[in-house]
Write an enzyme that holds these catalytic residues in place. Structure first.
Site, PDB file in Angstrom:
ATOM      1  N   SER A   1      -8.947  47.196  -4.923  1.00 15.41           N
ATOM      2  CA  SER A   1      -7.898  46.543  -5.723  1.00 15.41           C
ATOM      3  C   SER A   1      -8.553  45.801  -6.875  1.00 15.41           C
ATOM      4  O   SER A   1      -9.701  46.088  -7.235  1.00 15.41           O
ATOM      5  CB  SER A   1      -7.074  45.602  -4.838  1.00 15.41           C
ATOM      6  OG  SER A   1      -5.923  45.157  -5.515  1.00 15.41           O
ATOM      7  N   ASN A   2      -7.849  44.899  -7.494  1.00 11.53           N
ATOM      8  CA  ASN A   2      -8.406  44.114  -8.606  1.00 11.53           C
ATOM      9  C   ASN A   2      -7.773  42.740  -8.601  1.00 11.53           C
ATOM     10  O   ASN A   2      -6.913  42.436  -7.780  1.00 11.53           O
ATOM     11  CB  ASN A   2      -8.167  44.847  -9.931  1.00 11.53           C
ATOM     12  CG  ASN A   2      -6.696  45.092 -10.169  1.00 11.53           C
ATOM     13  OD1 ASN A   2      -5.926  44.161 -10.347  1.00 11.53           O
ATOM     14  ND2 ASN A   2      -6.286  46.356 -10.138  1.00 11.53           N
ATOM     15  N   GLY A   3      -8.181  41.903  -9.544  1.00 12.50           N
ATOM     16  CA  GLY A   3      -7.802  40.486  -9.523  1.00 12.50           C
ATOM     17  C   GLY A   3      -6.486  40.153 -10.192  1.00 12.50           C
ATOM     18  O   GLY A   3      -6.197  38.971 -10.431  1.00 12.50           O
TER      19      GLY A   3
END
Ligand code: CTP
Length: 409
Positions: A223-225
Site C-alpha cells: 500500500s502507500n501513505g
C-alpha cells in the site's frame, strides 16, 4: 457589494478590541448590511450594549436566557425568548465574530453552548467568520492555534490578526484589522460564499480517494501513505455546492462527509469495478493513490519466513482513471492527480494527454506541507486547453474549494 441588503450577526467577545466593534457596525451599515449585534457578557465590560444597539438600530443581545431574575416564576414573559439563537441562526446571511477572544475561539472550536453568541454560531446555517484579537503570546499558544485549526476544519473562515502594538504594551500579531479593512474582507468573503452555494446543484460527481491495498498473504499487503484527506475534502466541498457525490474510498480512517454517498473499496480491482459502475458522472476526480502493482499470486496462507530472501512477483493493476478516460463521454470533466518527485510538470502533462483528462492536479511529494499525511496542500492545476491555476498552500478544505472553483463544469 455582497453586503448590500445582507443580514449579518456581529458577534462581539471580550477583548479590548471590542471598542472597534462600534466602527465595524457603522462600516457594515454603510455597506448596506442589516446588523444584529450579539455580545458575550465579557464584551459588555469593554463596550456598553447601548452603544452597539444605537449604532445598529437593533438591540444588542447578550443573554441566552433573557428572562433574568424572574426565571420560571414568570414563564410567560420568557416564552420564545430563549429560542432566539435558533431564530438568529436562520435569519443571518453571515455570522462574523469580531473580535474573537481566545476564550470564545476555544468555546466555538469545542462546540460549547455557554453564551448566546456560541448558541447562535452552533445554530447558524450560513457562513461563519471569526476575527481573533488577543495578546501576541495568547495567539501563538499551541492551544489557540489548535482551536483555530479546528474551526478552519469545521469550515469557519479565520481572519489572520494584524501585527502592531498591542494593548499589553507588547508588539506582535494579535490586533483586530482596521474596521474598514475587515468589512471589505467580509464583503469579498460573502460574495465568494454566495457564488458557491448551489453552484453544482443537479450535477453528479465521482471522487476516488485514499490508498488501495494489494494482498501479499492474509495478513500483509502492499500500500502507500495516502490518508485520503484531499479526496474527502473535495467530495465534501462538492456536496456543499449541491452535487450528488459518490465517494469511492480505499482503507482510510476518515468519517463520511455529510451528504456524500460512500462506497468502501480495498484493491485496485475493486476500485475499477465501482468506478465503471459510476462512470457517467458529470465530474470525475481521481484523487486515489492506486497501487500500480499487486502481488501476482497472493498466498492464501500466511507466508512464514525462511533464512533466505523473499522474491515477490508483481502484476500491473488496472489503471482506473485511464479506463474512465478511454470511455469518456461528451460534456464530462475528468480530473487526475499527479504526485511527482522530479520534473513534475512534464510528467503531469504527459499523464494529462495519455489518460484523456481535462485537468491534472500536480503536487510535489518532496515539498514540506504538501501531499500525503499533511493538513495542508498546494496544487498546480494544468488543463488540457493550456490553462494553469496555482492554488497556494492552505488547509486541504480551502484547497478543495479553490480546486472546485477551477475545475467544476
Ligand atoms: N490512477 C488510477 N489507477 C491506477 C493508477 C493511477 O486511477 N492504477 C490515477 C490516480 O488516482 C491519479 C492518477 O491516475 O489521478 C495518477 O497517475 P499515474 O500515472 O498512475 O501516476 P503515478 O502512479 O502516481 O505515477 P507514475 O505513473 O509516474 O508511477
Amino acid at each position: 457589494m455582497a453586503l448590500a441588503g445582507a443580514r449579518v450577526v456581529l458577534g462581539v467577545s471580550g477583548s479590548i478590541a471590542a471598542y472597534k466593534a462600534a466602527e465595524v457596525v457603522r462600516a457594515l451599515g454603510r455597506a448596506g448590511a442589516e446588523v444584529q449585534p450579539v455580545m458575550t457578557a465579557a464584551a459588555t465590560r469593554f463596550i456598553p450594549a447601548l452603544t452597539l444597539s444605537t449604532l445598529a438600530g437593533r438591540e444588542a443581545l447578550v443573554e441566552l436566557f433573557p428572562e433574568g431574575d424572574r426565571g420560571a416564576a414568570d414563564p410567560g414573559a420568557a416564552a420564545g425568548a430563549w429560542t432566539k439563537h435558533v431564530e438568529l441562526g436562520l435569519w443571518a446571511d453571515a455570522v462574523v465574530v469580531a473580535p474573537a477572544t481566545a476564550q470564545t475561539l476555544a468555546s466555538l472550536a469545542h462546540g460549547f453552548c455557554d453564551s448566546l453568541l456560541a448558541a447562535v454560531v452552533l445554530s447558524a446555517r450560513c457562513p461563519v467568520m471569526v476575527a481573533p484579537a488577543m495578546d501576541h503570546d495568547m495567539w501563538l499558544h499551541p492551544a489557540t492555534q489548535r482551536n483555530v485549526e479546528r474551526l478552519r476544519q469545521d469550515g469557519v473562515t479565520v481572519v489572520e490578526p494584524a501585527s502592531g502594538p498591542l494593548a499589553s504594551g507588547l508588539v506582535g500579531q494579535g490586533r483586530l484589522p482596521e474596521p474598514d479593512d475587515l468589512v471589505a474582507e467580509i464583503d469579498r468573503w460573502l460574495g465568494e460564499a454566495r457564488a458557491r452555494t448551489g453552484a453544482l446543484a443537479g450535477t453528479t460527481v465521482l471522487v476516488t480517494a485514499g490508498p488501495t491495498r494489494e494482498a501479499v498473504d492474509p495478513v500483509r499487503f502492499l500500500s502507500n501513505g495516502s490518508t485520503g484527506t484531499m479526496g474527502f475534502e473535495i467530495a465534501a466541498a462538492a456536496a456543499r455546492r449541491g452535487a450528488a457525490v459518490t465517494l469511492l474510498a480505499g482503507p482510510v480512517a476518515l468519517p463520511t462527509p455529510p451528504g456524500v454517498e460512500r462506497v468502501d473499496v480495498v484493491t485496485a480491482d475493486d476500485l475499477l469495478r465501482e468506478a465503471l459502475a459510476h462512470a457517467d458522472a458529470d465530474l470525475v476526480v481521481a484523487a486515489a493513490a492506486v497501487a500500480d502493482y499487486a502481488p501476482a499470486d497472493p498466498s492464501d496462507r500466511k507466508v512464514a519466513k525462511t533464512d533466505g530472501d523473499l522474491t515477490l512477483h508483481l502484476r500491473r493493476t488496472p489503471d482506473v482513471l485511464a479506463a474512465l478516460g478511454a470511455q469518456k463521454r461528451a460534456g464530462q470533466t475528468l480530473v487526475g492527480f499527479a504526485l511527482e518527485t522530479h520534473d513534475g510538470e512534464a510528467h503531469a502533462r504527459a499523464k494529462l494527454a495519455r489518460k484523456h483528462l481535462d485537468w491534472i492536479a500536480l503536487n510535489a511529494a518532496s515539498t514540506p506541507g504538501e501531499g500525503f499525511g499533511t493538513g495542508t496542500n498546494r496544487l498546480t492545476l494544468l488543463a488540457a486547453d493550456g490553462r494553469r491555476v496555482e492554488i497556494p498552500t492552505a488547509s486541504k478544505r480551502t484547497v478543495a474549494e479553490a480546486f472546485l472553483d477551477a475545475v467544476a463544469p
